[in-house]
Design a protein around this motif. Sequence first.
Motif, PDB file in Angstrom:
ATOM      1  N   ALA A 132      41.616  36.972  34.643  1.00 13.93           N
ATOM      2  CA  ALA A 132      41.704  37.805  33.443  1.00 13.93           C
ATOM      3  C   ALA A 132      42.043  39.251  33.805  1.00 13.93           C
ATOM      4  CB  ALA A 132      40.388  37.749  32.676  1.00 13.93           C
ATOM      5  N   SER A 133      41.509  39.722  34.932  1.00 11.14           N
ATOM      6  CA  SER A 133      41.794  41.090  35.373  1.00 11.14           C
ATOM      7  C   SER A 133      43.277  41.248  35.722  1.00 11.14           C
ATOM      8  CB  SER A 133      40.924  41.443  36.579  1.00 11.14           C
ATOM      9  OG  SER A 133      39.552  41.374  36.240  1.00 11.14           O
ATOM     10  N   ALA A 134      43.850  40.226  36.364  1.00 12.59           N
ATOM     11  CA  ALA A 134      45.279  40.280  36.690  1.00 12.59           C
ATOM     12  C   ALA A 134      46.113  40.315  35.415  1.00 12.59           C
ATOM     13  CB  ALA A 134      45.656  39.072  37.543  1.00 12.59           C
ATOM     14  N   ARG A 135      45.725  39.535  34.412  1.00 14.90           N
ATOM     15  CA  ARG A 135      46.460  39.530  33.145  1.00 14.90           C
ATOM     16  C   ARG A 135      46.257  40.844  32.395  1.00 14.90           C
ATOM     17  NH1 ARG A 135      45.531  34.177  34.361  1.00 14.90           N
ATOM     18  NH2 ARG A 135      47.057  32.660  33.608  1.00 14.90           N
ATOM     19  N   LEU A 136      45.054  41.423  32.505  1.00 14.07           N
ATOM     20  CA  LEU A 136      44.784  42.726  31.891  1.00 14.07           C
ATOM     21  C   LEU A 136      45.726  43.781  32.450  1.00 14.07           C
ATOM     22  CD1 LEU A 136      43.030  44.724  30.242  1.00 14.07           C
ATOM     23  CD2 LEU A 136      41.456  44.789  32.189  1.00 14.07           C
ATOM     24  N   LEU A 137      45.938  43.770  33.763  1.00 11.49           N
ATOM     25  CA  LEU A 137      46.840  44.744  34.370  1.00 11.49           C
ATOM     26  C   LEU A 137      48.282  44.491  33.969  1.00 11.49           C
ATOM     27  CD1 LEU A 137      45.305  45.091  37.948  1.00 11.49           C
ATOM     28  CD2 LEU A 137      45.176  46.696  36.034  1.00 11.49           C
ATOM     29  N   ALA A 138      48.625  43.225  33.709  1.00  8.94           N
ATOM     30  CA  ALA A 138      49.968  42.930  33.208  1.00  8.94           C
ATOM     31  C   ALA A 138      50.151  43.484  31.802  1.00  8.94           C
ATOM     32  CB  ALA A 138      50.211  41.425  33.220  1.00  8.94           C
ATOM     33  N   LEU A 139      49.071  43.438  31.008  1.00  8.39           N
ATOM     34  CA  LEU A 139      49.127  43.970  29.646  1.00  8.39           C
ATOM     35  C   LEU A 139      49.105  45.494  29.644  1.00  8.39           C
ATOM     36  CD1 LEU A 139      46.542  41.589  27.876  1.00  8.39           C
ATOM     37  CD2 LEU A 139      49.015  41.638  27.488  1.00  8.39           C
ATOM     38  N   GLN A 140      48.327  46.084  30.540  1.00  9.60           N
ATOM     39  CA  GLN A 140      48.152  47.534  30.583  1.00  9.60           C
ATOM     40  C   GLN A 140      48.266  48.025  32.027  1.00  9.60           C
ATOM     41  OE1 GLN A 140      44.616  48.903  28.542  1.00  9.60           O
ATOM     42  NE2 GLN A 140      44.956  47.592  26.774  1.00  9.60           N
ATOM     43  N   PRO A 141      49.488  48.117  32.567  1.00 10.49           N
ATOM     44  CA  PRO A 141      49.678  48.514  33.976  1.00 10.49           C
ATOM     45  C   PRO A 141      49.048  49.862  34.315  1.00 10.49           C
ATOM     46  CG  PRO A 141      51.727  47.691  33.021  1.00 10.49           C
ATOM     47  CD  PRO A 141      50.756  47.827  31.887  1.00 10.49           C
ATOM     48  N   SER A 142      48.916  50.744  33.320  1.00  9.56           N
ATOM     49  CA  SER A 142      48.358  52.067  33.592  1.00  9.56           C
ATOM     50  C   SER A 142      46.884  52.017  33.966  1.00  9.56           C
ATOM     51  CB  SER A 142      48.535  52.967  32.361  1.00  9.56           C
ATOM     52  OG  SER A 142      47.844  52.419  31.234  1.00  9.56           O
ATOM     53  N   LEU A 143      46.229  50.875  33.719  1.00  7.96           N
ATOM     54  CA  LEU A 143      44.814  50.737  34.059  1.00  7.96           C
ATOM     55  C   LEU A 143      44.563  50.582  35.557  1.00  7.96           C
ATOM     56  CD1 LEU A 143      43.076  48.371  31.430  1.00  7.96           C
ATOM     57  CD2 LEU A 143      42.465  50.727  31.991  1.00  7.96           C
ATOM     58  N   ARG A 144      45.597  50.220  36.317  1.00 10.60           N
ATOM     59  CA  ARG A 144      45.380  49.903  37.732  1.00 10.60           C
ATOM     60  C   ARG A 144      44.695  51.033  38.482  1.00 10.60           C
ATOM     61  NH1 ARG A 144      46.652  46.359  41.741  1.00 10.60           N
ATOM     62  NH2 ARG A 144      47.835  45.014  40.346  1.00 10.60           N
ATOM     63  N   ASP A 145      45.022  52.268  38.158  1.00 12.59           N
ATOM     64  CA  ASP A 145      44.451  53.391  38.900  1.00 12.59           C
ATOM     65  C   ASP A 145      42.957  53.556  38.665  1.00 12.59           C
ATOM     66  OD1 ASP A 145      46.869  53.988  40.008  1.00 12.59           O
ATOM     67  OD2 ASP A 145      47.405  55.518  38.515  1.00 12.59           O
ATOM     68  N   ARG A 146      42.431  52.953  37.598  1.00  8.75           N
ATOM     69  CA  ARG A 146      41.001  53.146  37.335  1.00  8.75           C
ATOM     70  C   ARG A 146      40.230  51.846  37.102  1.00  8.75           C
ATOM     71  NH1 ARG A 146      39.358  53.868  31.919  1.00  8.75           N
ATOM     72  NH2 ARG A 146      40.986  53.482  30.358  1.00  8.75           N
ATOM     73  N   LEU A 147      40.888  50.691  37.247  1.00  7.17           N
ATOM     74  CA  LEU A 147      40.177  49.422  37.088  1.00  7.17           C
ATOM     75  C   LEU A 147      39.406  49.081  38.363  1.00  7.17           C
ATOM     76  CD1 LEU A 147      39.583  46.845  35.389  1.00  7.17           C
ATOM     77  CD2 LEU A 147      41.604  45.813  36.468  1.00  7.17           C
ATOM     78  N   VAL A 148      38.125  48.767  38.190  1.00  9.09           N
ATOM     79  CA  VAL A 148      37.286  48.291  39.293  1.00  9.09           C
ATOM     80  C   VAL A 148      36.604  47.006  38.820  1.00  9.09           C
ATOM     81  CG1 VAL A 148      35.312  48.740  40.811  1.00  9.09           C
ATOM     82  CG2 VAL A 148      36.859  50.621  40.164  1.00  9.09           C
ATOM     83  N   VAL A 149      36.735  45.941  39.609  1.00  6.31           N
ATOM     84  CA  VAL A 149      36.076  44.668  39.319  1.00  6.31           C
ATOM     85  C   VAL A 149      35.060  44.423  40.429  1.00  6.31           C
ATOM     86  CG1 VAL A 149      36.359  42.187  38.963  1.00  6.31           C
ATOM     87  CG2 VAL A 149      38.139  43.776  38.180  1.00  6.31           C
ATOM     88  N   ALA A 150      33.775  44.481  40.098  1.00  8.50           N
ATOM     89  CA  ALA A 150      32.712  44.300  41.091  1.00  8.50           C
ATOM     90  C   ALA A 150      32.125  42.903  40.959  1.00  8.50           C
ATOM     91  CB  ALA A 150      31.625  45.349  40.896  1.00  8.50           C
ATOM     92  N   VAL A 151      32.072  42.180  42.074  1.00  9.84           N
ATOM     93  CA  VAL A 151      31.489  40.839  42.134  1.00  9.84           C
ATOM     94  C   VAL A 151      30.251  40.927  43.013  1.00  9.84           C
ATOM     95  CG1 VAL A 151      31.848  38.439  42.804  1.00  9.84           C
ATOM     96  CG2 VAL A 151      33.749  39.748  41.833  1.00  9.84           C
ATOM     97  N   VAL A 152      29.077  40.836  42.395  1.00 11.66           N
ATOM     98  CA  VAL A 152      27.810  40.966  43.117  1.00 11.66           C
ATOM     99  C   VAL A 152      27.191  39.579  43.252  1.00 11.66           C
ATOM    100  CG1 VAL A 152      25.522  42.015  43.147  1.00 11.66           C
ATOM    101  CG2 VAL A 152      27.463  43.277  42.173  1.00 11.66           C
ATOM    102  N   GLY A 153      27.157  39.038  44.465  1.00 17.71           N
ATOM    103  CA  GLY A 153      26.593  37.709  44.682  1.00 17.71           C
ATOM    104  C   GLY A 153      27.143  37.081  45.946  1.00 17.71           C
ATOM    105  N   GLY A 154      26.659  35.877  46.237  1.00 17.99           N
ATOM    106  CA  GLY A 154      27.093  35.166  47.425  1.00 17.99           C
ATOM    107  C   GLY A 154      27.430  33.721  47.119  1.00 17.99           C
ATOM    108  N   PRO A 155      28.128  33.045  48.041  1.00 16.00           N
ATOM    109  CA  PRO A 155      28.515  31.653  47.816  1.00 16.00           C
ATOM    110  C   PRO A 155      27.304  30.749  47.617  1.00 16.00           C
ATOM    111  CG  PRO A 155      29.674  32.580  49.701  1.00 16.00           C
ATOM    112  CD  PRO A 155      28.597  33.549  49.337  1.00 16.00           C
ATOM    113  N   SER A 156      27.476  29.734  46.774  1.00 17.06           N
ATOM    114  CA  SER A 156      26.385  28.819  46.453  1.00 17.06           C
ATOM    115  C   SER A 156      26.958  27.481  46.033  1.00 17.06           C
ATOM    116  CB  SER A 156      25.535  29.404  45.320  1.00 17.06           C
ATOM    117  OG  SER A 156      24.567  28.484  44.871  1.00 17.06           O
ATOM    118  N   GLY A 157      26.141  26.438  46.136  1.00 14.19           N
ATOM    119  CA  GLY A 157      26.540  25.124  45.657  1.00 14.19           C
ATOM    120  C   GLY A 157      27.850  24.668  46.263  1.00 14.19           C
ATOM    121  N   SER A 158      28.737  24.154  45.408  1.00 14.09           N
ATOM    122  CA  SER A 158      30.032  23.683  45.908  1.00 14.09           C
ATOM    123  C   SER A 158      30.889  24.835  46.411  1.00 14.09           C
ATOM    124  CB  SER A 158      30.771  22.913  44.807  1.00 14.09           C
ATOM    125  OG  SER A 158      30.892  23.699  43.637  1.00 14.09           O
ATOM    126  N   GLY A 159      30.528  26.072  46.072  1.00  9.51           N
ATOM    127  CA  GLY A 159      31.257  27.220  46.581  1.00  9.51           C
ATOM    128  C   GLY A 159      31.077  27.441  48.062  1.00  9.51           C
TER     129      GLY A 159
END
Length: 436
Positions: free
Chosen positions: A258-285
């Motif tokens: 979704a973040s990649a598509r968001l940047l396709a919709l609004q390329p100007s966001l790239r300079d300030r978009l931050v996507v933080a993933v807090v966690g570790g692998p689990s289960g089938s991951g």
Amino acid sequence: MKNSVSVAARRGSALPRRVAMVSVHTSPLDQPGTGDAGGMNVYVVELSRRLAALGVEVDVVTRATSSDLAPAEPLAPGVTVRHVTAGPFEGLSKEDLPAQLCAFTSGLMRVEAAREPGFYDLIHSHYWLSGQVAWLAAERWDVPLVHSMHTMAKVKNLTLAEGDSPEPAARAIGEAQVVAAADRLVASTDEEADQLVELYDADPDTVVTVPPGVDLDVFSPGSRSAARRAVGVPDDAYLLLFVGRIQPLKAPDVLLRASARLLALQPSLRDRLVVAVVGGPSGSGLAHPRALQALASELGLDDVVRFVEPMPQTDLPRWYRAADVTVVPSFSESFGLVAIESQACGTPVLAAAVGGLNTAVANGSSGVLVPGHDPDDYAEVLADLAGNPLRRTALGRGALTHAARFGWDATASGLLDVYTGVLSERAVPASLAVNR
């Protein structure tokens, strides 16, 4: 003990003195967000602490995963974690544990046998593996069995993520056995209560809904600027947050796509978009622990995505307060504690309209619920929120109001009602007691 007296008086029956809380596959001492530790760990810890504050002693019995662990460790006043040896300390996955249930049951019986007869008044088991053990112990000790499913095989298999493995038939059979044996089944939402009846033929009279909670003292609003300085995010960033175990079920890949598509919709966001993933692998991951990092590179998001190790509950609020939106795109959730934690910090949630998330998020007032898992749908909402700070602010206010309904004290009070109710059904009538 003022609280316990008032609670007992309100119910017209005695409180349980001691409860055995059984959690076979994951310990309340484990760090949530990685391995098999997650929302259930938080649930067991917080419920046990609140029950102890109401005058009920709690022993949490769990499997020892290290030879360094003491047989008994205090968790909080009135709460003790008791480690049972069942199989190798390390290297066992959750899927390996059914073969160790006999050993765990033996260890649980020894824990009780070391005490005077009638030491525990009730058993509360968490997840089906614990239910299998507690079912036998409850019969042996002649005490009621209260069970919380947390997740259910039949529900998960109805909404599998792409590439995820279905839950085995043995689990569904084991769950059905626990459902039939339990004196009470605790559901997190009315939807889960209906699923227990419809999918597992539970007796409706044994099913009760008690929503989980959130620690409103820890998860609370605060300065966004200060939180961003603490986590190293610029003040003008558009910060999207994922918190949880990294596995297909939790669908963090949906946020990245979704973040990649968001940047396709609004390329100007790239300079300030931050996507933080807090966690570790689990289960089938765990089979592909770097798969999400590889996907971020494939989508050209290396400069946008930040991977953060799991952290203690007390540190998480900084990330929630720093975020503009917390995204919870899970394929299945019995409740969705992450959603409530985020809202309690004043941050709205974008979530999949599945399971307990329909209760955890008030669609349109504390966040947005999206049917399905199409990244385009998530990108559309994220684009709207990016350009509409007034709406984000309004949703943040609604988030605080909504989360305030879910304090752990209310959960503990609700469970105490369940306990006293089921104990009263087991009580010997006074007329019979006189004749003995």
